[in-house]
Design a protein around this motif. Structure first.
Motif, PDB file in Angstrom:
ATOM      1  N   PHE A 196      -6.803   2.851  -6.129  1.00 47.86           N
ATOM      2  CA  PHE A 196      -6.121   1.698  -6.726  1.00 47.86           C
ATOM      3  C   PHE A 196      -6.668   0.420  -6.102  1.00 47.86           C
ATOM      4  O   PHE A 196      -6.622   0.249  -4.877  1.00 47.86           O
ATOM      5  CB  PHE A 196      -4.623   1.768  -6.490  1.00 47.86           C
ATOM      6  CG  PHE A 196      -3.867   0.562  -6.997  1.00 47.86           C
ATOM      7  CD1 PHE A 196      -3.783   0.291  -8.353  1.00 47.86           C
ATOM      8  CD2 PHE A 196      -3.266  -0.316  -6.100  1.00 47.86           C
ATOM      9  CE1 PHE A 196      -3.093  -0.819  -8.812  1.00 47.86           C
ATOM     10  CE2 PHE A 196      -2.579  -1.432  -6.561  1.00 47.86           C
ATOM     11  CZ  PHE A 196      -2.498  -1.681  -7.919  1.00 47.86           C
ATOM     12  N   TYR A 197      -7.191  -0.442  -6.957  1.00 47.67           N
ATOM     13  CA  TYR A 197      -7.686  -1.749  -6.509  1.00 47.67           C
ATOM     14  C   TYR A 197      -6.649  -2.802  -6.881  1.00 47.67           C
ATOM     15  O   TYR A 197      -6.359  -3.023  -8.064  1.00 47.67           O
ATOM     16  CB  TYR A 197      -9.031  -2.061  -7.165  1.00 47.67           C
ATOM     17  CG  TYR A 197      -9.533  -3.471  -6.927  1.00 47.67           C
ATOM     18  CD1 TYR A 197     -10.171  -3.814  -5.740  1.00 47.67           C
ATOM     19  CD2 TYR A 197      -9.368  -4.459  -7.899  1.00 47.67           C
ATOM     20  CE1 TYR A 197     -10.631  -5.103  -5.524  1.00 47.67           C
ATOM     21  CE2 TYR A 197      -9.822  -5.751  -7.687  1.00 47.67           C
ATOM     22  CZ  TYR A 197     -10.444  -6.072  -6.499  1.00 47.67           C
ATOM     23  OH  TYR A 197     -10.893  -7.351  -6.303  1.00 47.67           O
ATOM     24  N   ASP A 198      -6.076  -3.444  -5.887  1.00 46.87           N
ATOM     25  CA  ASP A 198      -5.033  -4.453  -6.075  1.00 46.87           C
ATOM     26  C   ASP A 198      -5.686  -5.832  -6.181  1.00 46.87           C
ATOM     27  O   ASP A 198      -6.373  -6.272  -5.256  1.00 46.87           O
ATOM     28  CB  ASP A 198      -4.077  -4.411  -4.879  1.00 46.87           C
ATOM     29  CG  ASP A 198      -2.836  -5.251  -5.076  1.00 46.87           C
ATOM     30  OD1 ASP A 198      -2.789  -6.039  -6.047  1.00 46.87           O
ATOM     31  OD2 ASP A 198      -1.904  -5.125  -4.243  1.00 46.87           O
ATOM     32  N   TYR A 244      -5.766   3.088  -1.390  1.00 47.60           N
ATOM     33  CA  TYR A 244      -5.385   1.728  -1.797  1.00 47.60           C
ATOM     34  C   TYR A 244      -6.379   0.751  -1.191  1.00 47.60           C
ATOM     35  O   TYR A 244      -6.785   0.876  -0.030  1.00 47.60           O
ATOM     36  CB  TYR A 244      -3.976   1.405  -1.300  1.00 47.60           C
ATOM     37  CG  TYR A 244      -3.594  -0.060  -1.430  1.00 47.60           C
ATOM     38  CD1 TYR A 244      -2.875  -0.526  -2.535  1.00 47.60           C
ATOM     39  CD2 TYR A 244      -3.947  -0.984  -0.439  1.00 47.60           C
ATOM     40  CE1 TYR A 244      -2.527  -1.868  -2.642  1.00 47.60           C
ATOM     41  CE2 TYR A 244      -3.606  -2.325  -0.555  1.00 47.60           C
ATOM     42  CZ  TYR A 244      -2.895  -2.760  -1.661  1.00 47.60           C
ATOM     43  OH  TYR A 244      -2.565  -4.086  -1.771  1.00 47.60           O
ATOM     44  N   CYS A 245      -6.802  -0.237  -1.986  1.00 50.33           N
ATOM     45  CA  CYS A 245      -7.641  -1.322  -1.476  1.00 50.33           C
ATOM     46  C   CYS A 245      -7.299  -2.573  -2.272  1.00 50.33           C
ATOM     47  O   CYS A 245      -6.571  -2.511  -3.265  1.00 50.33           O
ATOM     48  CB  CYS A 245      -9.128  -0.996  -1.595  1.00 50.33           C
ATOM     49  SG  CYS A 245      -9.686  -0.643  -3.282  1.00 50.33           S
ATOM     50  N   SER A 246      -7.821  -3.710  -1.858  1.00 51.50           N
ATOM     51  CA  SER A 246      -7.436  -4.944  -2.543  1.00 51.50           C
ATOM     52  C   SER A 246      -8.517  -6.009  -2.455  1.00 51.50           C
ATOM     53  O   SER A 246      -9.476  -5.903  -1.683  1.00 51.50           O
ATOM     54  CB  SER A 246      -6.130  -5.499  -1.953  1.00 51.50           C
ATOM     55  OG  SER A 246      -6.380  -6.208  -0.757  1.00 51.50           O
ATOM     56  N   ALA A 302       0.823  -1.204   0.000  1.00 46.10           N
ATOM     57  CA  ALA A 302       0.000   0.000   0.000  1.00 46.10           C
ATOM     58  C   ALA A 302       0.858   1.256   0.000  1.00 46.10           C
ATOM     59  O   ALA A 302       0.611   2.202  -0.768  1.00 46.10           O
ATOM     60  CB  ALA A 302      -0.927  -0.020   1.214  1.00 46.10           C
ATOM     61  N   TRP A 319       2.495   2.044  -3.363  1.00 45.30           N
ATOM     62  CA  TRP A 319       1.625   2.698  -4.341  1.00 45.30           C
ATOM     63  C   TRP A 319       1.307   4.124  -3.915  1.00 45.30           C
ATOM     64  O   TRP A 319       1.352   5.054  -4.733  1.00 45.30           O
ATOM     65  CB  TRP A 319       0.319   1.925  -4.516  1.00 45.30           C
ATOM     66  CG  TRP A 319      -0.584   2.643  -5.482  1.00 45.30           C
ATOM     67  CD1 TRP A 319      -0.493   2.649  -6.840  1.00 45.30           C
ATOM     68  CD2 TRP A 319      -1.673   3.518  -5.144  1.00 45.30           C
ATOM     69  NE1 TRP A 319      -1.463   3.473  -7.376  1.00 45.30           N
ATOM     70  CE2 TRP A 319      -2.196   4.009  -6.365  1.00 45.30           C
ATOM     71  CE3 TRP A 319      -2.254   3.918  -3.943  1.00 45.30           C
ATOM     72  CZ2 TRP A 319      -3.281   4.900  -6.404  1.00 45.30           C
ATOM     73  CZ3 TRP A 319      -3.325   4.798  -3.979  1.00 45.30           C
ATOM     74  CH2 TRP A 319      -3.826   5.272  -5.203  1.00 45.30           C
ATOM     75  N   LEU A 320       0.986   4.338  -2.660  1.00 49.31           N
ATOM     76  CA  LEU A 320       0.611   5.669  -2.191  1.00 49.31           C
ATOM     77  C   LEU A 320       1.724   6.686  -2.419  1.00 49.31           C
ATOM     78  O   LEU A 320       1.457   7.866  -2.686  1.00 49.31           O
ATOM     79  CB  LEU A 320       0.236   5.618  -0.708  1.00 49.31           C
ATOM     80  CG  LEU A 320      -1.106   4.954  -0.391  1.00 49.31           C
ATOM     81  CD1 LEU A 320      -1.215   4.623   1.091  1.00 49.31           C
ATOM     82  CD2 LEU A 320      -2.275   5.848  -0.817  1.00 49.31           C
TER      83      LEU A 320
END
Length: 311
Positions: free
Chosen positions: A204-206, A126-128, A111, A114-115
């Motif tokens: 952002f979806y991981d 950020y999430c996943s 996370a 990416w951030l």
């Protein structure tokens, strides 16, 4: 907030009678590859051994990195929003944390990586995806894989950002502060997804799971992909829960209309107008608003809700 040389993450954990799985979650946090974190816990009136467990970890973790406060006792949404708006908590990044999951060791590191690619003044989330496990931590599958863009037109009718996976920057946290801890919304995570995507931020979806999402009988929110789970969702839609929730979100977003990107404000207005029109204009307006869900089944249910005026 100025970005630190080494960014710090404030982990925001909410608890309520969580003694059964809490230690496993805390151990997984302590095992993170990214070590620059501290934790705030808001307990919502636990009557089991939750507070004793927290006190034990507070005493054994170094540098007083665990702080405990009392929640508002109005449910999990109010608890998370209250903790998110606590002025004493200041960090570069913030991570929601549930009491019964197990974080993968690289969760925070992925996370933060990416951030850090996003300018500090741009709200970022950020999430996943999650790995689903049973009460005994045995794998039982994965949460749905979402492949369409995680933007405001999606956020209005669907939450793809599971709160237990969320890590967000200070610019996103400022949006939560502006909205306030008493905002009337369905869920804290869905609300943050709408805020960040709506106010010119980046989401952002991981697709790579960042945690083990424990499914058990005491879940307040879980992932149920069975036929009975789908039937339960349909019953909620038929009884007006989806429409009522949309109304609450529209009213909450109106308060922050000046912060919404122009194209997202237009989407909101088109959606709000369409849901109260008669059948044909309602369906046309829904199409023109551009709102969508991630999967075909979801979009079909969205159309069905529009036909039934349950949107």
């Amino acid at each position: 907030m100025n970005r630190s040389v080494i960014p710090e993450v404030a982990i925001l954990l909410c608890t309520y009678n969580g003694q059964q799985y809490l230690s496993a979650q805390l151990d997984s946090v302590a095992s993170q590859a990214y070590p620059h974190w501290f934790m705030w816990v808001s307990d919502d009136g636990s009557q089991d051994d939750t507070l004793s467990i927290l006190a034990e970890y507070r005493s054994k973790w170094p540098n007083e990195c665990l702080s405990i406060v009392h929640g508002p006792r109005k449910g999990f949404v109010a608890n998370f929003l209250s903790l998110s708006c606590l002025p004493d908590i200041q960090a570069d990044y913030y991570a929601f944390c549930d009491q019964d999951d197990i974080w993968e060791a690289n969760k925070l590191q992925k996370a933060v990586d990416w951030l850090q690619t996003v300018p500090a003044d741009v709200p970022a989330l950020y999430c996943s995806r999650t790995r689903l496990v049973d009460a005994d931590n045995h794998g039982i599958g994965f949460s749905p894989l979402f492949e369409k863009p995680p933007i405001f037109a999606n956020a209005l009718t669907q939450n793809v950002a599971s709160g237990n996976t969320m890590v967000f920057n200070h610019a996103a946290r400022l949006l939560l502060l502006e909205a306030g801890k008493n905002v009337d919304v369905v869920a804290h995570d869905w609300w943050l997804y709408m805020l960040v995507s709506g106010c010119g931020g980046k989401v952002f979806y991981d697709a790579d799971p960042s945690l083990r999402y424990r499914q058990h009988e005491a879940n307040v929110v879980g992932v149920d992909l069975s036929w009975s789970g789908l039937w339960f969702q349909f019953r909620k839609l038929w009884r007006g829960h989806f429409r009522e929730g949309n109304g609450r979100h529209i009213r909450a977003l109106r308060v922050l209309h000046a912060r919404l990107a122009p194209e997202n404000l237009e989407t909101l207005n088109r959606f709000a107008i369409a849901r109260d029109r008669w059948l044909i204009p309602r369906l046309v307006g829904l199409k023109q608003s551009g709102v969508y869900r991630q999967r075909l089944s979801g979009n079909l249910s969205l159309i069905a809700a529009a036909i039934l005026k349950k949107i």
